[in-house]
Design an enzyme around this catalytic site. Structure first.
Site, PDB file in Angstrom:
ATOM      1  N   CYS A 114       6.378  39.681  -1.368  1.00  0.00           N
ATOM      2  CA  CYS A 114       5.642  40.949  -1.221  1.00  0.00           C
ATOM      3  C   CYS A 114       6.528  42.184  -1.375  1.00  0.00           C
ATOM      4  CB  CYS A 114       4.921  40.984   0.116  1.00  0.00           C
ATOM      5  SG  CYS A 114       3.969  39.497   0.421  1.00  0.00           S
ATOM      6  N   HIS A 139       2.785  47.914   1.880  1.00  0.00           N
ATOM      7  CA  HIS A 139       2.238  46.628   1.442  1.00  0.00           C
ATOM      8  C   HIS A 139       0.964  46.352   2.243  1.00  0.00           C
ATOM      9  CE1 HIS A 139       1.607  42.498   0.663  1.00  0.00           C
ATOM     10  NE2 HIS A 139       2.198  42.037   1.743  1.00  0.00           N
ATOM     11  N   ASN A 145      -4.516  40.996   0.496  1.00  0.00           N
ATOM     12  CA  ASN A 145      -3.067  40.950   0.299  1.00  0.00           C
ATOM     13  C   ASN A 145      -2.764  40.316  -1.054  1.00  0.00           C
ATOM     14  OD1 ASN A 145      -0.343  40.291   0.297  1.00  0.00           O
ATOM     15  ND2 ASN A 145      -0.300  39.567   2.405  1.00  0.00           N
TER      16      ASN A 145
HETATM   17  O1  UT7 Z   1       2.258  39.413   2.858  1.00  0.00           O
HETATM   18  C1  UT7 Z   1       3.037  38.562   3.637  1.00  0.00           C
HETATM   19  C2  UT7 Z   1       3.048  38.995   4.997  1.00  0.00           C
HETATM   20  N1  UT7 Z   1       2.014  38.295   5.756  1.00  0.00           N
HETATM   21  C3  UT7 Z   1       1.547  38.879   6.842  1.00  0.00           C
HETATM   22  O2  UT7 Z   1       1.914  39.987   7.109  1.00  0.00           O
HETATM   23  C4  UT7 Z   1       0.610  38.098   7.746  1.00  0.00           C
HETATM   24  C5  UT7 Z   1       0.971  38.390   9.187  1.00  0.00           C
HETATM   25  N2  UT7 Z   1       0.090  37.745  10.159  1.00  0.00           N
HETATM   26  C6  UT7 Z   1      -1.183  38.144  10.342  1.00  0.00           C
HETATM   27  O3  UT7 Z   1      -1.674  39.025   9.665  1.00  0.00           O
HETATM   28  C7  UT7 Z   1      -1.945  37.521  11.483  1.00  0.00           C
HETATM   29  O4  UT7 Z   1      -1.067  36.721  12.254  1.00  0.00           O
HETATM   30  C8  UT7 Z   1      -3.168  36.655  11.031  1.00  0.00           C
HETATM   31  C9  UT7 Z   1      -4.239  37.559  10.442  1.00  0.00           C
HETATM   32  C10 UT7 Z   1      -2.726  35.617  10.017  1.00  0.00           C
HETATM   33  C11 UT7 Z   1      -3.758  35.932  12.224  1.00  0.00           C
HETATM   34  O5  UT7 Z   1      -4.197  36.878  13.205  1.00  0.00           O
HETATM   35  P1  UT7 Z   1      -3.881  36.675  14.730  1.00  0.00           P
HETATM   36  O6  UT7 Z   1      -4.519  37.763  15.455  1.00  0.00           O
HETATM   37  O7  UT7 Z   1      -2.379  36.515  14.867  1.00  0.00           O
HETATM   38  O8  UT7 Z   1      -4.651  35.321  15.072  1.00  0.00           O
HETATM   39  P2  UT7 Z   1      -4.049  33.990  15.687  1.00  0.00           P
HETATM   40  O9  UT7 Z   1      -3.245  33.255  14.664  1.00  0.00           O
HETATM   41  O10 UT7 Z   1      -3.409  34.307  17.015  1.00  0.00           O
HETATM   42  O11 UT7 Z   1      -5.363  33.152  15.975  1.00  0.00           O
HETATM   43  C12 UT7 Z   1      -6.253  33.485  17.063  1.00  0.00           C
HETATM   44  C13 UT7 Z   1      -7.383  32.482  17.072  1.00  0.00           C
HETATM   45  C14 UT7 Z   1      -6.914  31.033  17.061  1.00  0.00           C
HETATM   46  O12 UT7 Z   1      -7.812  30.301  17.864  1.00  0.00           O
HETATM   47  P3  UT7 Z   1      -7.412  29.894  19.367  1.00  0.00           P
HETATM   48  O13 UT7 Z   1      -6.174  29.063  19.235  1.00  0.00           O
HETATM   49  O14 UT7 Z   1      -7.174  31.182  20.085  1.00  0.00           O
HETATM   50  O15 UT7 Z   1      -8.603  29.150  19.836  1.00  0.00           O
HETATM   51  C15 UT7 Z   1      -7.088  30.606  15.631  1.00  0.00           C
HETATM   52  O16 UT7 Z   1      -7.338  29.223  15.484  1.00  0.00           O
HETATM   53  O17 UT7 Z   1      -8.179  32.651  15.906  1.00  0.00           O
HETATM   54  C16 UT7 Z   1      -8.306  31.400  15.220  1.00  0.00           C
HETATM   55  N3  UT7 Z   1      -8.365  31.679  13.800  1.00  0.00           N
HETATM   56  C17 UT7 Z   1      -9.514  31.947  13.161  1.00  0.00           C
HETATM   57  N4  UT7 Z   1     -10.778  32.044  13.592  1.00  0.00           N
HETATM   58  C18 UT7 Z   1     -11.712  32.343  12.689  1.00  0.00           C
HETATM   59  C19 UT7 Z   1      -7.340  31.721  12.905  1.00  0.00           C
HETATM   60  N5  UT7 Z   1      -7.820  32.029  11.700  1.00  0.00           N
HETATM   61  C20 UT7 Z   1      -9.149  32.172  11.823  1.00  0.00           C
HETATM   62  C21 UT7 Z   1     -10.181  32.489  10.927  1.00  0.00           C
HETATM   63  N6  UT7 Z   1     -11.443  32.571  11.408  1.00  0.00           N
HETATM   64  N7  UT7 Z   1      -9.955  32.734   9.615  1.00  0.00           N
END
Ligand code: UT7
Length: 327
Positions: free
Chosen positions: A112, A251, A281
């Site tokens: 990125c 980005h 993204n």
């Molecule tokens: O360009 C390269 C750089 N990449 C980035 O900058 C990405 C950086 N990371 C992020 O943007 C975030 O970490 C994400 C958007 C990927 C995830 O968001 P988050 O707020 O960190 O969610 P999380 O991983 O803590 O997940 C929270 C909950 C989990 O469930 P439990 O364990 O709390 O029951 C996940 O299983 O949300 C669940 N979850 C979803 N639910 C519905 C994860 N993905 C999804 C989904 N839909 N797509």
């Protein structure tokens, strides 16, 4: 001799996939995706499209905007992490397709941050070879072909597309307006990774296509620190306050990362360019697509302090602070 962005271009595949479309086959929802990322929809490549075809369209648009012929390009860089082939470079095929017959061409593998890295390489090359030299810098991705469409925590974030900029020398007498800061923290390399290289010997039997694996949380934590740190450093070098930035083009990884950085930096929301809601993204293509949209929306005017910052797999990060359109 000054350096200037002479023209920009971009391309987004016509196919639009909404969060609701994804929710038909994935355990997710429009509400979750939008609340956690700021994304509503993304453009995905059709069966006849690839990173090369998107790069060619964006590159052609940038050449037309700059009003120059492809044969005038001396350096062609394509920043991508989803190349058509591992070898040859995507840039080699783009060079042929565009007719940049006088250019040396190479890919920039910095995920990125790739466009920012490649733009800085162009700045260095043009400074060393001043005169009539011109560079075409493209960021292009077809991430839909490398993400794991069963992994709801990552696939919902990504989209396809390409953006491009032509950089050239001019004698406008505007020098020393550009500041850059590029870094890599390889200790975090495993947070965003795609197999398929020479890391392991060739396995016996059929192998599934390697997909992008991401640990979202550590990448998020890295990004919320890296983004403001780069901007503070650039502004410090330039002797301006972060609030003096007229347009901040980060980005487009996650709206929460962008909002958190803007808040910490004291950059008001109207000075932050975002298109993540409809583009998602697009990794190395993210910044050049945003820049081209900003140009077409009339949001970039001569003399503005403009800051581009990328971050991503590597972990790479870095930015350029410049007085538009000079570099
Ligand atoms: O360009 C390269 C750089 N990449 C980035 O900058 C990405 C950086 N990371 C992020 O943007 C975030 O970490 C994400 C958007 C990927 C995830 O968001 P988050 O707020 O960190 O969610 P999380 O991983 O803590 O997940 C929270 C909950 C989990 O469930 P439990 O364990 O709390 O029951 C996940 O299983 O949300 C669940 N979850 C979803 N639910 C519905 C994860 N993905 C999804 C989904 N839909 N797509």
């Amino acid at each position: 001799m000054s350096l200037k962005i002479l023209g920009t271009g971009s391309y987004l595949p016509p196919k639009i996939v909404t969060n609701a479309d994804l929710a038909k086959t994935l355990d997710t929802s429009d509400e979750w995706i939008f609340a956690h990322s700021g994304i509503h929809s993304r453009h995905l490549a059709g069966p006849d499209e690839s990173t090369v075809t998107s790069a060619v369209r964006a590159g052609r648009a940038a050449l037309a905007a700059a009003g120059i012929d492809a044969s005038e390009i001396d350096m062609l860089a394509v920043a991508t992490c989803s190349p058509d082939y591992l070898l040859p470079s995507t840039a080699s095929i783009v060079q042929k397709e565009l007719g940049c017959v006088n250019a040396f061409a190479f890919d920039m593998a910095a995920a990125c941050s790739g466009f920012v890295y490649a733009l800085e390489m162009a700045r260095g090359y043009l400074t060393l070879h001043s005169g009539t030299t011109k560079a075409l810098v493209i960021g292009a991705e077809t991430l839909s072909r490398i993400v794991d469409w069963h992994d709801r925590a990552s696939c919902i974030l990504f989209g396809d597309g390409a953006g491009a900029a032509v950089v050239g020398c001019c004698d406008d007498g505007v020098d020393g307006v550009c500041h850059s800061y590029l870094r890599t923290d390889g200790t975090g390399y495993a947070h965003l990774l795609r197999e398929g290289g020479t890391h392991a010997p060739i396995a016996e039997g059929p192998r599934p296509a390697p997909t992008l694996q991401m640990s979202g949380k550590p990448v998020f934590q890295f990004a919320v620190k890296a983004l403001p740190n780069v901007v503070e450093r650039l502004c410090g070098e330039a002797g301006i306050a972060t609030s003096d930035i007229d347009l901040f083009v980060p980005h487009q990884a996650n709206i929460r990362i962008i909002d958190s950085a803007a808040k910490r930096l004291g950059i008001s929301r109207d000075k932050v360019f975002t298109n993540i809601d409809s583009v998602a993204n697009t990794s190395a293509a993210s910044i050049p697509i945003a820049v081209d949209e900003a140009v077409r929306a009339g949001r970039l005017r001569e003399g503005m302090n403009v800051c581009f910052v990328g971050f991503g797999a590597g972990l790479t990060y870095g930015g350029i602070l410049t007085r538009w359109p000079y570099l």
